[in-house]
Design a protein around this motif. Sequence first.
Motif, mmCIF file in Angstrom:
data_model
loop_
_atom_site.group_PDB
_atom_site.id
_atom_site.type_symbol
_atom_site.label_atom_id
_atom_site.label_comp_id
_atom_site.label_asym_id
_atom_site.label_seq_id
_atom_site.Cartn_x
_atom_site.Cartn_y
_atom_site.Cartn_z
ATOM 1 N N GLU A 441 1.078 -1.209 -0.139
ATOM 2 C CA GLU A 441 -0.130 0.126 -0.126
ATOM 3 C C GLU A 441 0.872 1.284 -0.113
ATOM 4 O O GLU A 441 0.639 2.338 -0.588
ATOM 5 C CB GLU A 441 -1.006 -0.036 1.148
ATOM 6 N N GLN A 442 2.009 1.428 0.828
ATOM 7 C CA GLN A 442 2.702 2.464 0.956
ATOM 8 C C GLN A 442 3.423 2.659 -0.451
ATOM 9 O O GLN A 442 3.643 3.792 -0.830
ATOM 10 C CB GLN A 442 3.631 2.360 2.114
ATOM 11 N N VAL A 478 -4.698 2.947 0.379
ATOM 12 C CA VAL A 478 -3.886 3.629 -0.522
ATOM 13 C C VAL A 478 -4.378 4.968 -0.613
ATOM 14 O O VAL A 478 -3.785 6.071 -0.993
ATOM 15 C CB VAL A 478 -3.784 2.772 -1.910
ATOM 16 N N ILE A 479 -5.845 4.902 -1.062
ATOM 17 C CA ILE A 479 -6.687 6.121 -1.323
ATOM 18 C C ILE A 479 -6.638 7.181 -0.161
ATOM 19 O O ILE A 479 -6.291 8.386 -0.422
ATOM 20 C CB ILE A 479 -8.109 5.813 -1.630
ATOM 21 N N GLY A 480 -6.598 6.553 1.113
ATOM 22 C CA GLY A 480 -6.303 7.427 2.222
ATOM 23 C C GLY A 480 -5.214 8.272 2.134
ATOM 24 O O GLY A 480 -5.087 9.437 2.532
ATOM 25 N N GLN A 481 -3.779 7.228 2.001
ATOM 26 C CA GLN A 481 -2.552 7.848 2.037
ATOM 27 C C GLN A 481 -2.414 8.861 1.058
ATOM 28 O O GLN A 481 -1.583 9.842 1.145
ATOM 29 C CB GLN A 481 -1.732 6.612 1.797
ATOM 30 N N PHE A 506 -6.432 5.252 10.733
ATOM 31 C CA PHE A 506 -6.433 5.902 9.632
ATOM 32 C C PHE A 506 -6.756 7.381 9.791
ATOM 33 O O PHE A 506 -6.635 7.926 8.792
ATOM 34 C CB PHE A 506 -7.576 5.106 8.841
ATOM 35 N N ALA A 507 -7.096 7.695 10.971
ATOM 36 C CA ALA A 507 -7.405 9.044 11.321
ATOM 37 C C ALA A 507 -6.421 10.276 10.810
ATOM 38 O O ALA A 507 -6.574 11.410 10.405
ATOM 39 C CB ALA A 507 -7.932 9.132 12.581
#
Length: 827
Positions: A441-442, A478-481, A506-507
């Motif tokens: 993901e990163q 991934v979208i959040g990052q 995730f916050a």
Amino acid sequence: MNIISELLASGWPVHLGAALLLLALLILTTVVLIRQRRFIRRLQRMHRHPEIKQELIQRTQKRPSLHRVHLLLRYAPDDGLFAVFLAALRSRRCARRFRDWLQQHEDVLSVRKIALSGKGESFDGAGAVRFFHDRLDQIRELAGHPEWSVRYMSCKILLHDTDERSRRALREMFHDPHSLIRRTMAEEFAPIDESERDYLLSQLQRLLTDDYVHEVRTAARQRLHASFKAYQTPDLGELSQVQILHVLEQLVPGVPEDHDLALQQLGARNIEIQLQAARFAQQAGVLSRLLRDADPSDSTAMARTTKLLQHAAESGEVRFLYALRERQELSPASLEIAASILNKRGPVQLIPALLSQAIKLDPESSALNARVYREACRAAARRGDAEAAAVLRRSLFDTARKPAQAALILAELTGQHAQQLVPPLLKLLKDPEYPLRSELEQTLARFDHTEYLPQLLDIVASDRQNQPHIVRISAFQVIGQLQLPSTLQSILEHLPVLPLQQAREFADHLARHDSKEFSRRVLDILSGEDGKVRAALIAAVPATGNKDFIKPIRSALTDADPLVRSAAAWALMEYGDTRSLKDARALLRDPVMRVRSEAAHALGQYGNDSLLKELGEVARDPQEAVAVQHAAIQGLKHSSSPAAVPVLAAILQQDTDDQLLHAAGDALAAKTSPKELEELIIALKDADPQLRSRLTEAFGRMGEAGEESLIELLQEDIASLRPYITEVLEKTGCIDATVRRLSHRDPEVRRTAAQQLSIIGTAAAFRGIVVAARDPDTEVRVMVTKALERLAGPEGKEILAELEKDPDRRIRKYTLWALERIKAGEL
């Protein structure tokens, strides 16, 4: 027939043949005469056609002939004299013709014209001396002529004359402004006595270090090695930077001393000197050999080799790296050096060869292999070309079930070569069995999102039947990052994709969105109906630090949805909202076990001292569900309050489920701060044998972190706790392990061990201390002395008596020896 017979009988054919032969000769002579007349007419027009003149000069130089010499002397004396001169040196007939011409021009100008018509062509100087034996005075006069070609001709001739006037003129020519003359002197000057030999040596050395023309320096070096066998490279410490460059340029491949000198200068700080040294070392094959022979077993030699090759690369010499393309593959140590260089500079076309060899190594077998693997991947990701990217692409698939290798590759991908690398990364993300999901993901988030964002949004929005849940979680992460404003609503609505704990983590991504718009969207959702969305959002928002959400979250404590109530309890504890403690405590009696468990965990982790005692009661309540009891213990484990220690110790005192006892012991093993250990020692002090055994076992699980904290606690010199602390250290094997460290090869480790044993101060500790009294390290002996001085006092009598009666003869011997030295003041 009779007529033919008569003609044949009279010899007619013979006469006919002779006549034909004469006719052919006549025709040939006529043709030659016609061509010569044409050529002569062309010569007469040479001033209008200079190419004719050059053609004749070239023919004469190639094949001297008296006829051509005659033509040049008659029709081109200004430009063709040097060609005639060369022909005279090769042909006696041409020489006689040229002498006749010279006799008709008896002046120095005639000789000067010869030189001026030349262009520095070499010739037989010895033959020229014989030719000009009666004109050598004129030749000497030309040695000072302004035109270099005239001086060059004089030089070539005088080199073969032994007259002192000629020798003096020659010595001056070592300083001639034209490089060809200085080079000729370096190559051809033949000393006629010892003084001239010494002079030649000094001039060659000067030309080698000070001349600014490469060919002159090369000639000087070659002559030095040819004529002076004992010659040695000058001491570079006495030379200027430019002189050092000139010397390095002329080092000889195959000479070990020159190889050593080049490597020595390769470590110089001056980049010019480094480059010159590196160029020679590469020419001599030294750099390639250093790379191939790198030996990791000798750390000093390995560091030196790495430094030398890096200096060579920094200066611009990287041809030794082409060893990567040789048939025989390099060793891991050699690959490590090559990778460290190619990460910063060097031919990018070599990176695929480096990577292809590196990925064959097993990074789990040695630290060296892991470093090589990582550095090669880094070079390919940051500097590699399309071919390197293709190797990385294949490696991603080949290592899909090899976590060690895959982790090294993913960590180094920087976002370059997206067209080649994003498709395999997406394919791996869609594989639910891929083990390194977080790393993947990163990695994907480092690439341009336009290459994959639509696909990820489709995955998140898809049904579980179409995409496994773990794949949807990865796509969402991934979208959040990426933290794109364009995906805010999609993230908030799909937050339930994540488990509550992951939603809280995730916050951090949510907090970076525009605060006003983010708050408005969150409040809208919290007032909505969907329980999963509200629970996920409640779990996530405390990490943003925005307290606008506390009020609706308090209301959520009594929500109809158990998931929302659980999330609300966690959120309010994370906010530190003390006003909500009473309402949150009520969840410990919630009818839903999962809510009670989450509340117990959250209150245990964030609650105050009075609340911790209540959680202890919950954990000991036999009527409570085991899951809730375990949750309470986990909360107490993560509590930062020392008050959690006696609560956990009380759980260990109960005769309850073994799993609960083990969980409580694990929780106590995590309490390694000095304050927590002090509480634990107090509990041990008053414990019955069963609890003492369980607490000691918890101490044993703490490992080195707990041991170091106990030793720190000893330094506070709390007399009532000391015997219990030392008892724990002895039972957990800490003292024995510390004694073993007294034989470690590193003196710093031995110093620390001696200091810790001195602080512990038990008989078992002193058994190690007396052995260390003869340590070769001064600081260790000083610490031993200070510790043993305590035995000479009243408080050490019992320990001393025990050591003097120790069953180990060596301990008894060293004890007496140490005490005698202390008394004598000699230790």
